[in-house]
Design an enzyme around this catalytic site. Structure first.
Site, short mmCIF file in Angstrom:
data_model
loop_
_atom_site.label_atom_id
_atom_site.label_comp_id
_atom_site.label_asym_id
_atom_site.label_seq_id
_atom_site.Cartn_x
_atom_site.Cartn_y
_atom_site.Cartn_z
N LYS A 67 0.97 -1.36 -0.04
CA LYS A 67 -0.02 0.04 -0.09
C LYS A 67 1.04 1.12 0.01
O LYS A 67 0.48 2.12 -0.73
CB LYS A 67 -1.08 -0.01 1.26
CG LYS A 67 -1.94 -1.13 1.13
CD LYS A 67 -2.99 -1.15 2.45
CE LYS A 67 -2.12 -1.27 3.62
NZ LYS A 67 -1.42 -2.74 4.06
N THR A 68 1.99 1.21 1.00
CA THR A 68 2.84 2.42 0.87
C THR A 68 3.41 2.51 -0.24
O THR A 68 3.83 3.56 -0.97
CB THR A 68 3.58 2.39 2.05
OG1 THR A 68 3.08 1.91 3.44
CG2 THR A 68 4.46 3.46 2.39
N ASP A 112 -1.29 6.57 6.67
CA ASP A 112 -1.48 5.19 7.08
C ASP A 112 -2.53 4.81 8.11
O ASP A 112 -2.67 5.92 8.80
CB ASP A 112 -0.18 4.78 7.34
CG ASP A 112 -0.03 3.28 6.92
OD1 ASP A 112 -0.81 2.64 6.48
OD2 ASP A 112 1.15 2.64 7.36
N THR A 161 -5.72 -1.55 6.95
CA THR A 161 -5.93 -2.95 6.86
C THR A 161 -7.47 -3.10 7.36
O THR A 161 -7.64 -4.49 7.17
CB THR A 161 -5.09 -3.30 8.17
OG1 THR A 161 -5.04 -2.63 9.27
CG2 THR A 161 -3.42 -3.18 7.54
N ARG A 220 6.52 -8.16 1.49
CA ARG A 220 7.34 -8.05 2.58
C ARG A 220 7.88 -9.25 3.52
O ARG A 220 8.86 -9.35 3.53
CB ARG A 220 6.52 -6.94 3.64
CG ARG A 220 7.49 -6.62 4.78
CD ARG A 220 7.14 -5.84 6.02
NE ARG A 220 6.66 -4.57 5.55
CZ ARG A 220 5.34 -4.00 5.71
NH1 ARG A 220 4.58 -4.47 6.62
NH2 ARG A 220 5.36 -2.75 5.49
P1 ADP Z 1 2.01 -2.15 3.10
O1 ADP Z 1 2.15 -0.14 3.22
O2 ADP Z 1 0.97 -2.52 2.42
O3 ADP Z 1 2.13 -2.70 4.69
P2 ADP Z 1 4.69 -1.93 1.74
O4 ADP Z 1 4.41 -0.96 0.75
O5 ADP Z 1 5.34 -1.15 3.14
O6 ADP Z 1 3.40 -2.54 2.35
O7 ADP Z 1 5.53 -3.05 1.16
C1 ADP Z 1 6.34 -3.97 2.14
C2 ADP Z 1 7.59 -4.21 1.07
O8 ADP Z 1 7.30 -4.99 0.13
C3 ADP Z 1 8.11 -3.05 0.29
O9 ADP Z 1 9.45 -2.52 0.91
C4 ADP Z 1 8.47 -3.41 -0.99
O10 ADP Z 1 9.73 -3.49 -1.38
C5 ADP Z 1 7.78 -4.92 -0.95
N1 ADP Z 1 6.70 -4.77 -2.22
C6 ADP Z 1 5.46 -4.68 -1.87
N2 ADP Z 1 4.69 -4.55 -2.97
C7 ADP Z 1 5.48 -4.97 -3.89
C8 ADP Z 1 5.28 -5.29 -5.25
N3 ADP Z 1 4.08 -5.29 -5.80
N4 ADP Z 1 6.32 -5.67 -6.04
C9 ADP Z 1 7.53 -5.59 -5.45
N5 ADP Z 1 7.83 -5.28 -4.08
C10 ADP Z 1 6.72 -5.15 -3.42
#
Ligand code: ADP
Length: 341
Positions: A67-68, A112, A161, A220
């Site tokens: 998401k981030t 977030d 979430t 992640r």
């Molecule tokens: P969320 O905000 O949903 O908790 P993040 O955006 O922080 O998740 O993603 C976690 C990690 O996973 C990031 O550091 C990124 O490197 C990796 N990641 C997430 N989605 C992808 C994707 N579609 N392709 C490659 N790497 C990804």
């Protein structure tokens, strides 16, 4: 866990710096989620053609699915600044006002955990999102009055979430709503290959396939496990991550062949052995396994549900027949102990 200075959006330890290098910057580098990417690339092009900011975007889904990352990509693709905060980091309306009055035009403003906004901040955000103005109260008591402060047009990206806990007046103000689901095995394989390339990790193909199976459909987790496998390969083997390294490494980390960690298995075991298979309330369950309810609901449960191992019912959580099978426990055994399933 990610440690981030929520108001500045800066990361502050070396593990996180490495996470930044792995974080895709372009839509084309974001693996999987093809439908979401296709739609977003249309919305980005249309907004760029009209020289407008992108409409507000709502992104929901379990942690670690990107998401981030997606929010950062949108800012990058739009060629605008990216400002990050989280709802719990904002205590008073003035915290939001402080951020919104100092951003540049068209900034992508990421909040977030948007389901945790305080009501007064949420109300201020309603007007901000719609009119790019903030209601500001001056004075107190009978002499108090409201003035409107203009803010630069911006794109709000709200991530959560817990989509179900977002108030509908807030939800309805987002023009684009996205739900990110767990990744398929092939998509996780792509994430692993890409990260191995960036981190210069030698990993053979059978190892990629096996690791992808055990990564909870979560980028992640895949990245974290890949780094740990590299540690095992460097210290205990020849430096190349092979199928053997992965099997041995996951065993050492107590992760099983479908990606369940010891805590996942503990959750299922407690439901089955202590509560006759359920239903058991989430709070009781969280206490029984020594976890906070947030991490139970946000991190552990979504994957167990997706794998068909756990069911959420109005009366509580229940283990499914598949959970019994996975743990090698018999349902009869419970009945014999006089507990109804
Ligand atoms: P969320 O905000 O949903 O908790 P993040 O955006 O922080 O998740 O993603 C976690 C990690 O996973 C990031 O550091 C990124 O490197 C990796 N990641 C997430 N989605 C992808 C994707 N579609 N392709 C490659 N790497 C990804």
């Amino acid at each position: 866990m990610k440690q981030r200075n929520m108001l500045s959006g800066e990361f502050n330890n070396s593990e996180d710096e490495r996470e930044i290098t792995l974080r895709p910057r372009l839509l084309a580098d974001f693996q999987g989620q093809q439908e979401i990417k296709d739609n977003l690339s249309v919305f980005i092009k249309a907004a760029l053609n009209r020289k407008e900011s992108l409409d507000h975007v709502f992104i929901s889904g379990p942690p670690g699915l990107g998401k981030t990352t997606l929010a950062g990509i949108l800012a990058h693709e739009m060629g605008v600044p990216f400002k990050v905060t989280s709802a719990p980091a904002m205590d008073k309306p003035k915290d939001l006002a402080g951020l919104l009055t100092t951003i540049e035009e068209r900034t992508v403003f990421f909040i977030d955990e948007i389901h945790r906004l305080k009501p007064a901040i949420e109300e201020m955000l309603y007007v901000g999102m719609e009119d790019f103005e903030l209601d500001w109260i001056i004075g107190q008591g009978p002499s108090a009055r409201t003035i409107r402060i203009p803010v630069p047009p911006f794109t709000l990206i709200g991530a959560t979430t817990k989509a179900g806990q977002v108030a509908s007046p807030l939800y309805s103000r987002f023009g684009i709503t996205l739900r990110i689901n767990f990744y398929g095995e092939k998509e996780i394989q792509q994430v692993i290959r890409r990260s191995a390339g960036i981190l210069d990790i030698q990993i053979d193909e059978p190892a990629v396939l096996f690791l992808a199976k055990c990564s909870r459909g979560t980028p992640r987790v895949a990245n974290r496990l890949l780094k740990r496998m590299r540690d095992f390969a460097e210290v205990l083997a020849e430096g190349v991550v092979t199928l053997e390294t992965v099997k041995d490494g996951l065993d050492r980390l107590d992760i099983d062949n479908v990606g369940l960690e010891s805590h996942d298995r503990e959750i299922l075991r407690v439901i089955i052995e202590n509560y006759g298979g359920g239903p058991v309330g989430a709070e009781t369950l969280a206490i029984s396994i020594g976890e906070g309810i947030e991490s139970l609901e946000d991190f552990y449960e979504p994957f167990l549900i997706q794998r068909g191992l756990l069911k959420r019912t109005p009366r509580g959580r229940m283990a499914t027949p598949r959970a019994y099978k996975h743990l090698g426990l018999s349902r009869k055994g419970n009945e014999n102990q006089g507990i109804l399933l």
